[in-house]
Design an enzyme around this catalytic site. Structure first.
Site, mmCIF file in Angstrom:
data_model
loop_
_atom_site.group_PDB
_atom_site.id
_atom_site.type_symbol
_atom_site.label_atom_id
_atom_site.label_comp_id
_atom_site.label_asym_id
_atom_site.label_seq_id
_atom_site.Cartn_x
_atom_site.Cartn_y
_atom_site.Cartn_z
ATOM 1 N N TYR A 135 -18.666 5.955 82.795
ATOM 2 C CA TYR A 135 -19.344 6.367 84.035
ATOM 3 C C TYR A 135 -18.322 6.424 85.160
ATOM 4 O O TYR A 135 -17.274 5.787 85.104
ATOM 5 C CB TYR A 135 -20.516 5.418 84.337
ATOM 6 C CG TYR A 135 -21.702 5.752 83.453
ATOM 7 C CD1 TYR A 135 -21.684 5.437 82.103
ATOM 8 C CD2 TYR A 135 -22.794 6.457 83.949
ATOM 9 C CE1 TYR A 135 -22.731 5.793 81.274
ATOM 10 C CE2 TYR A 135 -23.851 6.807 83.119
ATOM 11 C CZ TYR A 135 -23.816 6.478 81.789
ATOM 12 O OH TYR A 135 -24.844 6.845 80.972
ATOM 13 N N ASP A 149 -19.939 3.506 71.875
ATOM 14 C CA ASP A 149 -21.242 3.268 71.240
ATOM 15 C C ASP A 149 -21.150 2.875 69.770
ATOM 16 O O ASP A 149 -21.902 2.024 69.303
ATOM 17 C CB ASP A 149 -22.119 4.521 71.370
ATOM 18 C CG ASP A 149 -22.607 4.728 72.802
ATOM 19 O OD1 ASP A 149 -22.640 3.751 73.564
ATOM 20 O OD2 ASP A 149 -22.964 5.873 73.137
ATOM 21 N N TYR A 237 -29.600 6.595 75.912
ATOM 22 C CA TYR A 237 -29.312 7.931 75.412
ATOM 23 C C TYR A 237 -29.760 8.124 73.981
ATOM 24 O O TYR A 237 -29.711 7.201 73.177
ATOM 25 C CB TYR A 237 -27.802 8.227 75.501
ATOM 26 C CG TYR A 237 -27.531 9.280 76.524
ATOM 27 C CD1 TYR A 237 -27.337 8.949 77.850
ATOM 28 C CD2 TYR A 237 -27.536 10.621 76.161
ATOM 29 C CE1 TYR A 237 -27.143 9.930 78.795
ATOM 30 C CE2 TYR A 237 -27.334 11.596 77.107
ATOM 31 C CZ TYR A 237 -27.138 11.255 78.422
ATOM 32 O OH TYR A 237 -26.951 12.228 79.347
ATOM 33 N N HIS A 292 -20.910 11.002 84.570
ATOM 34 C CA HIS A 292 -20.327 10.343 83.402
ATOM 35 C C HIS A 292 -19.861 11.393 82.406
ATOM 36 O O HIS A 292 -20.121 12.586 82.580
ATOM 37 C CB HIS A 292 -21.352 9.408 82.745
ATOM 38 C CG HIS A 292 -22.604 10.103 82.319
ATOM 39 N ND1 HIS A 292 -23.625 10.405 83.195
ATOM 40 C CD2 HIS A 292 -23.000 10.587 81.118
ATOM 41 C CE1 HIS A 292 -24.596 11.026 82.551
ATOM 42 N NE2 HIS A 292 -24.241 11.160 81.283
ATOM 43 N N HIS A 294 -19.448 12.298 78.044
ATOM 44 C CA HIS A 294 -19.757 11.948 76.649
ATOM 45 C C HIS A 294 -18.633 12.513 75.797
ATOM 46 O O HIS A 294 -18.386 13.724 75.837
ATOM 47 C CB HIS A 294 -21.067 12.583 76.176
ATOM 48 C CG HIS A 294 -22.261 12.182 76.978
ATOM 49 N ND1 HIS A 294 -23.066 11.124 76.636
ATOM 50 C CD2 HIS A 294 -22.787 12.697 78.109
ATOM 51 C CE1 HIS A 294 -24.040 11.011 77.513
ATOM 52 N NE2 HIS A 294 -23.898 11.952 78.428
ATOM 53 N N HIS A 460 -20.831 15.155 82.392
ATOM 54 C CA HIS A 460 -22.255 15.261 82.705
ATOM 55 C C HIS A 460 -22.492 15.002 84.191
ATOM 56 O O HIS A 460 -22.442 13.864 84.643
ATOM 57 C CB HIS A 460 -23.064 14.290 81.844
ATOM 58 C CG HIS A 460 -24.534 14.507 81.950
ATOM 59 N ND1 HIS A 460 -25.441 13.869 81.146
ATOM 60 C CD2 HIS A 460 -25.275 15.307 82.771
ATOM 61 C CE1 HIS A 460 -26.661 14.259 81.471
ATOM 62 N NE2 HIS A 460 -26.588 15.121 82.464
HETATM 63 CU CU LIG Z 1 -25.085 12.328 79.959
#
Ligand SMILES: [Cu+2]
Length: 510
Positions: A135, A149, A237, A292, A294, A460
């Site tokens: 982020y 993740d 998410y 943020h 990904h 994003h």
């Molecule tokens: Cu996102």
């Protein structure tokens, strides 16, 4: 562990009502709060409009509604599952489950009917190695929101039970996964993988002929594919992770993002009030959807028609027409064109590519195998959108851990200990056990058992439509036969029964 505070008494959307400015440090061994800081006071966003459950948003359901569809396979399913081995059309592969990687596709091979039905290897093993989500708010309650993740939580461990008929169509079959729980006992993850044939109305190849021997006719072959799907819900998410096998010999790997934004409470209710960088978009009153990234990184151990492969860059370069044949030009009015310069990557340094820097076709070839007319047998990488790379500084702590996100493509020689791109212990990684660190050895990747690491990346910037739950957005890559077959492998595919588009004249000769 650092913990933030939310108020979820009035909504099922637990991310929508942060108690901003408060952060705690919890000692998980002692199960005790050992640090607490209340830095500032912000308005807690209202609960109204944050819930996304059907019985909270309706009735009436006034949103757009498409009529329901059905999947009809008059001859039944076209694929067979023997244990975890899948056979479909010209493909054979194994589907496995891993608590960290999620779905693992291995031993994928494609049948070559022109070569007498030979089964030819394409992929030894492929899986998601990491999903890195940093982020972009440096503030005290946010600077540490830099998730890995797979390494921190485990994609398989967080795989959602697929909702039949919704996550996967009615013609899907399902597989369970098993893993060791934190107490050592086996955990059954039910219906976490689905397989289905997709009839999306797409065309595999077509042509309409207007003149000559056949007169006016159209030849069309529908594109039917086989999808292997897992949905992973990592906190807020939801990642839908697909491997789509195509009869043309391609494997398309797709990640689709949905779920809920990480939201920050703020005192503003209108953009006109904002003077400073809020590190996100005001998506509803008192709520910032924080910027943020990904980065979904795939480990693809390609074995193109055998283990030893080379990585080729077919660089596409502009040329000036010299106008003189002796120097490769032609005495015509054309002033420029482009051509292809073939380059073999010798070592890992040459295997790192930012695909946005210059146009090139990136291929994986088997240098010991050639087509009848002499081209190297290969597959090429086709990025499909979502090619963002990290913009963080090299000395920033999350970037040190995930420094490989500066380039989409890395190629390494296979090493059984190199599976997890942020390191075996991603959460504690300081960057000395990651893909970029391994690659510093600059090993040979020419005519070796090589691995493609590809990162699908998105910056994003949230928008209001991402609230209260985000509509799906996708990124993908495809590996596609490129001089692997002698010709279009679908040329002898039979047209559909009763198709109006099978070798039938649709009019007279021109
Ligand atoms: Cu996102």
């Amino acid at each position: 562990m650092k913990c933030v505070v939310v108020d979820y008494n009035a909504t099922a959307n637990i991310y929508a009502r942060p108690v901003e400015g408060v952060v705690m440090v919890v000692d998980l061994d002692r199960m005790a709060i050992i640090g607490y800081r209340d830095r500032a006071v912000f308005m807690v966003p209202k609960a109204e409009g944050t819930d996304y459950r059907a019985d909270k948003v309706g009735p009436p359901f006034t949103g757009p509604a498409a009529p329901p569809g059905v999947v009809v396979q008059p001859d039944g399913r076209g694929f067979h599952v023997h244990g975890h081995l899948v056979k479909w059309a010209n493909w054979e592969f194994h589907v496995g489950f891993d608590m960290r990687a999620g779905t693992v596709i291995s031993l994928a091979s494609v049948n070559d009917t022109d070569a007498g039905g030979l089964q030819r290897r394409v992929l030894y093993r492929g899986f998601v190695s990491e999903i890195f989500v940093p982020y972009m708010d440096p503030e005290e309650e946010w600077y540490f929101h830099t998730f890995t993740d797979a390494g921190e939580y485990g994609l398989g461990a967080l795989a959602s039970q697929l909702q039949r008929g919704a996550d996967c169509p009615a013609n899907a079959v399902y597989m369970d996964g098993y893993y060791a729980g934190s107490d050592g006992k086996p955990v059954k993850a039910e219906d976490v993988i689905c397989l289905f044939e997709r009839y999306a109305g797409d065309v595999a190849w077509r042509h309409t002929n207007g003149i000559g021997l056949g007169g006016l006719f159209s030849e069309v072959r529908p594109d039917v594919t086989l999808v292997v799907r897992m949905v992973v819900t990592v906190g807020n998410y939801d990642y839908t992770l697909d491997s789509e096998f195509k009869t043309v010999g391609s494997i398309k790997i797709v990640v689709s993002l949905s779920g809920i934004l990480e939201m920050k409470a703020i005192n503003y209710t209108h953009v006109d009030q904002i003077r400073e960088d809020t590190h996100g978009t005001l998506i509803t009153e008192n709520t910032i959807g924080v910027y943020h990234d990904h980065f979904v990184t795939y480990h693809l151990d390609l074995d193109i028609d055998g283990t030893r492969n080379s990585f080729i860059k077919n660089n596409i370069v502009p040329k000036r027409n010299t106008g003189v044949r002796a120097t490769g030009g032609a005495p015509t009015p054309r002033r420029s064109y482009w051509t292809v310069l073939y380059e073999v990557a010798e070592t890992e340094a040459e295997g790192q590519v930012n695909i946005n820097s210059a146009p090139a076709d990136l291929l994986f070839v088997n240098p010991s195998k050639k087509t009848k007319i002499g081209n190297e047998v290969g597959y090429r990488l086709i990025p499909t959108g979502a090619t963002a790379t990290s913009l963080l500084a090299d000395d920033d702590y999350p970037e040190r851990r995930a420094s490989y996100t500066k380039k989409q493509v890395w190629v390494t020689p296979y090493n059984k200990s190199e599976k997890w791109t942020s390191g075996l212990y991603a959460e504690q990684s300081t960057g000395d056990d990651n893909l970029a660190a391994w690659s510093k050895r600059n090993r040979s990747i020419k005519d070796e058992d090589i691995v493609l690491w590809y990162t699908v990346g998105l910056h994003h910037v949230p928008y209001q439509e991402d609230f209260p739950v985000m509509p799906t957005i996708s990124g993908a890559l495809e590996v596609r036969p490129s001089n692997f077959f002698e010709r279009n492998p679908l040329i002898r595919t039979k047209p559909p029964e009763n198709s109006p588009n099978c070798s039938c004249s649709i009019g007279g000769s021109a």
